[in-house]
Design a protein around this motif. Structure first.
Motif, PDB file in Angstrom:
ATOM      1  N   GLY A 278      56.431  14.037  31.948  1.00 10.56           N
ATOM      2  CA  GLY A 278      56.442  14.036  30.494  1.00 10.56           C
ATOM      3  C   GLY A 278      55.235  14.679  29.850  1.00 10.56           C
ATOM      4  N   VAL A 279      54.358  15.284  30.646  1.00 10.43           N
ATOM      5  CA  VAL A 279      53.158  15.917  30.105  1.00 10.43           C
ATOM      6  C   VAL A 279      53.260  17.419  30.324  1.00 10.43           C
ATOM      7  N   THR A 280      53.168  18.172  29.260  1.00  7.82           N
ATOM      8  CA  THR A 280      53.225  19.623  29.355  1.00  7.82           C
ATOM      9  C   THR A 280      51.866  20.152  29.792  1.00  7.82           C
ATOM     10  N   PRO A 281      51.846  20.953  30.857  1.00  9.94           N
ATOM     11  CA  PRO A 281      50.564  21.494  31.308  1.00  9.94           C
ATOM     12  C   PRO A 281      50.056  22.569  30.345  1.00  9.94           C
ATOM     13  N   LEU A 282      48.943  22.300  29.731  1.00  9.73           N
ATOM     14  CA  LEU A 282      48.340  23.239  28.785  1.00  9.73           C
ATOM     15  C   LEU A 282      46.891  23.482  29.180  1.00  9.73           C
ATOM     16  N   ARG A 283      46.373  24.585  28.723  1.00 13.64           N
ATOM     17  CA  ARG A 283      44.964  24.851  28.981  1.00 13.64           C
ATOM     18  C   ARG A 283      44.126  23.942  28.093  1.00 13.64           C
ATOM     19  N   GLU A 284      42.907  23.716  28.494  1.00 11.17           N
ATOM     20  CA  GLU A 284      42.002  22.907  27.701  1.00 11.17           C
ATOM     21  C   GLU A 284      41.648  23.670  26.428  1.00 11.17           C
ATOM     22  N   ASP A 285      41.671  22.993  25.318  1.00 13.13           N
ATOM     23  CA  ASP A 285      41.370  23.608  24.035  1.00 13.13           C
ATOM     24  C   ASP A 285      39.869  23.559  23.800  1.00 13.13           C
ATOM     25  N   ILE A 286      39.228  24.686  23.996  1.00 11.17           N
ATOM     26  CA  ILE A 286      37.788  24.768  23.825  1.00 11.17           C
ATOM     27  C   ILE A 286      37.500  25.582  22.564  1.00 11.17           C
ATOM     28  N   PRO A 287      36.965  24.936  21.532  1.00  9.22           N
ATOM     29  CA  PRO A 287      36.690  25.681  20.302  1.00  9.22           C
ATOM     30  C   PRO A 287      35.555  26.674  20.502  1.00  9.22           C
ATOM     31  N   SER A 288      35.735  27.818  19.924  1.00  6.17           N
ATOM     32  CA  SER A 288      34.667  28.815  19.953  1.00  6.17           C
ATOM     33  C   SER A 288      34.645  29.515  18.606  1.00  6.17           C
ATOM     34  N   GLN A 289      33.489  29.983  18.229  1.00 15.45           N
ATOM     35  CA  GLN A 289      33.382  30.644  16.939  1.00 15.45           C
ATOM     36  C   GLN A 289      32.536  31.890  17.108  1.00 15.45           C
ATOM     37  N   ASN A 290      33.184  33.006  16.908  1.00 15.56           N
ATOM     38  CA  ASN A 290      32.483  34.270  16.938  1.00 15.56           C
ATOM     39  C   ASN A 290      32.151  34.610  15.487  1.00 15.56           C
ATOM     40  N   LYS A 291      30.909  34.434  15.103  1.00 12.90           N
ATOM     41  CA  LYS A 291      30.518  34.590  13.699  1.00 12.90           C
ATOM     42  C   LYS A 291      30.752  36.001  13.191  1.00 12.90           C
ATOM     43  N   GLU A 292      30.663  37.000  14.059  1.00  7.59           N
ATOM     44  CA  GLU A 292      30.918  38.371  13.622  1.00  7.59           C
ATOM     45  C   GLU A 292      32.359  38.541  13.163  1.00  7.59           C
ATOM     46  N   VAL A 293      33.292  37.993  13.917  1.00 10.53           N
ATOM     47  CA  VAL A 293      34.715  38.093  13.564  1.00 10.53           C
ATOM     48  C   VAL A 293      34.976  37.349  12.265  1.00 10.53           C
ATOM     49  N   VAL A 294      34.416  36.171  12.124  1.00 12.44           N
ATOM     50  CA  VAL A 294      34.592  35.391  10.899  1.00 12.44           C
ATOM     51  C   VAL A 294      34.066  36.173   9.698  1.00 12.44           C
ATOM     52  N   GLU A 295      32.915  36.774   9.834  1.00 13.29           N
ATOM     53  CA  GLU A 295      32.335  37.545   8.726  1.00 13.29           C
ATOM     54  C   GLU A 295      33.199  38.761   8.383  1.00 13.29           C
ATOM     55  N   ILE A 296      33.729  39.433   9.384  1.00 11.55           N
ATOM     56  CA  ILE A 296      34.591  40.597   9.134  1.00 11.55           C
ATOM     57  C   ILE A 296      35.843  40.183   8.385  1.00 11.55           C
ATOM     58  N   ILE A 297      36.438  39.069   8.794  1.00 10.02           N
ATOM     59  CA  ILE A 297      37.656  38.589   8.130  1.00 10.02           C
ATOM     60  C   ILE A 297      37.353  38.148   6.708  1.00 10.02           C
ATOM     61  N   LEU A 298      36.304  37.380   6.536  1.00 13.11           N
ATOM     62  CA  LEU A 298      35.977  36.871   5.205  1.00 13.11           C
ATOM     63  C   LEU A 298      35.497  37.972   4.258  1.00 13.11           C
ATOM     64  N   LYS A 299      35.040  39.081   4.801  1.00 13.10           N
ATOM     65  CA  LYS A 299      34.602  40.195   3.969  1.00 13.10           C
ATOM     66  C   LYS A 299      35.773  40.751   3.142  1.00 13.10           C
ATOM     67  N   ASN A 300      37.012  40.541   3.625  1.00 11.15           N
ATOM     68  CA  ASN A 300      38.187  41.097   2.966  1.00 11.15           C
ATOM     69  C   ASN A 300      38.839  40.168   1.948  1.00 11.15           C
ATOM     70  N   THR A 301      38.271  39.006   1.730  1.00 16.83           N
ATOM     71  CA  THR A 301      38.854  38.097   0.750  1.00 16.83           C
ATOM     72  C   THR A 301      37.945  37.978  -0.474  1.00 16.83           C
ATOM     73  N   PRO A 302      38.521  37.900  -1.645  1.00 14.92           N
ATOM     74  CA  PRO A 302      37.685  37.766  -2.837  1.00 14.92           C
ATOM     75  C   PRO A 302      37.167  36.342  -3.035  1.00 14.92           C
ATOM     76  N   TYR A 303      37.815  35.348  -2.390  1.00 16.59           N
ATOM     77  CA  TYR A 303      37.438  33.952  -2.602  1.00 16.59           C
ATOM     78  C   TYR A 303      37.050  33.312  -1.283  1.00 16.59           C
ATOM     79  N   LYS A 304      35.771  33.055  -1.117  1.00 12.21           N
ATOM     80  CA  LYS A 304      35.280  32.414   0.096  1.00 12.21           C
ATOM     81  C   LYS A 304      34.142  31.478  -0.242  1.00 12.21           C
ATOM     82  N   GLU A 305      33.949  30.487   0.639  1.00 15.74           N
ATOM     83  CA  GLU A 305      32.889  29.517   0.439  1.00 15.74           C
ATOM     84  C   GLU A 305      32.588  28.845   1.776  1.00 15.74           C
ATOM     85  N   ASN A 306      31.345  28.825   2.201  1.00 10.18           N
ATOM     86  CA  ASN A 306      30.920  28.181   3.448  1.00 10.18           C
ATOM     87  C   ASN A 306      31.736  28.649   4.662  1.00 10.18           C
ATOM     88  N   HIS A 307      31.850  29.933   4.827  1.00  6.89           N
ATOM     89  CA  HIS A 307      32.585  30.526   5.954  1.00  6.89           C
ATOM     90  C   HIS A 307      34.051  30.090   6.009  1.00  6.89           C
TER      91      HIS A 307
END
Length: 97
Positions: A59-88
């Motif tokens: 009854g348990v689906t085998p999934l990979r471990e969910d390890i959060p990661s944050q690449n700040k460069e990617v976040v900044e590139i994405i947020l650069k394209n929105t007119p409304y942003k706050e605290n990343h």
């Protein structure tokens, strides 16, 4: 199973589709063929053939471990394209009150 006019009309209402009168015979034939094909599955013997119905183990689906990661460069590139942003983060209008 034969798809008749009454069943086709019910399916038409449930699906919110409008089937042209000149195509109803073709649709009824195609749906009947589909249902007949699916009815073949009723003849399968799952006990005898030991067929697996789902890929989970105990009854348990085998999934990979969910390890959060944050690449700040990617976040900044994405947020650069929105007119409304706050605290990343994106700022969006409130839709639930």
């Amino acid at each position: 199973m034969l798809i008749d006019d009454k069943l086709l009309n019910s399916l038409e209402k449930l699906s919110a589709l409008k089937i042209n009168d000149n195509k109803k015979d073709t649709i009824k034939k195609q749906l009947s063929e589909i249902v007949s094909f699916v009815e073949i599955l009723n003849d399968l013997d799952f006990e005898k053939n030991n067929i697996t119905l789902n890929s989970t183990k105990n009854g348990v689906t085998p999934l990979r471990e969910d390890i959060p990661s944050q690449n700040k460069e990617v976040v900044e590139i994405i947020l650069k394209n929105t007119p409304y942003k706050e605290n990343h983060s994106f700022v969006v209008p409130k839709i639930i009150e």
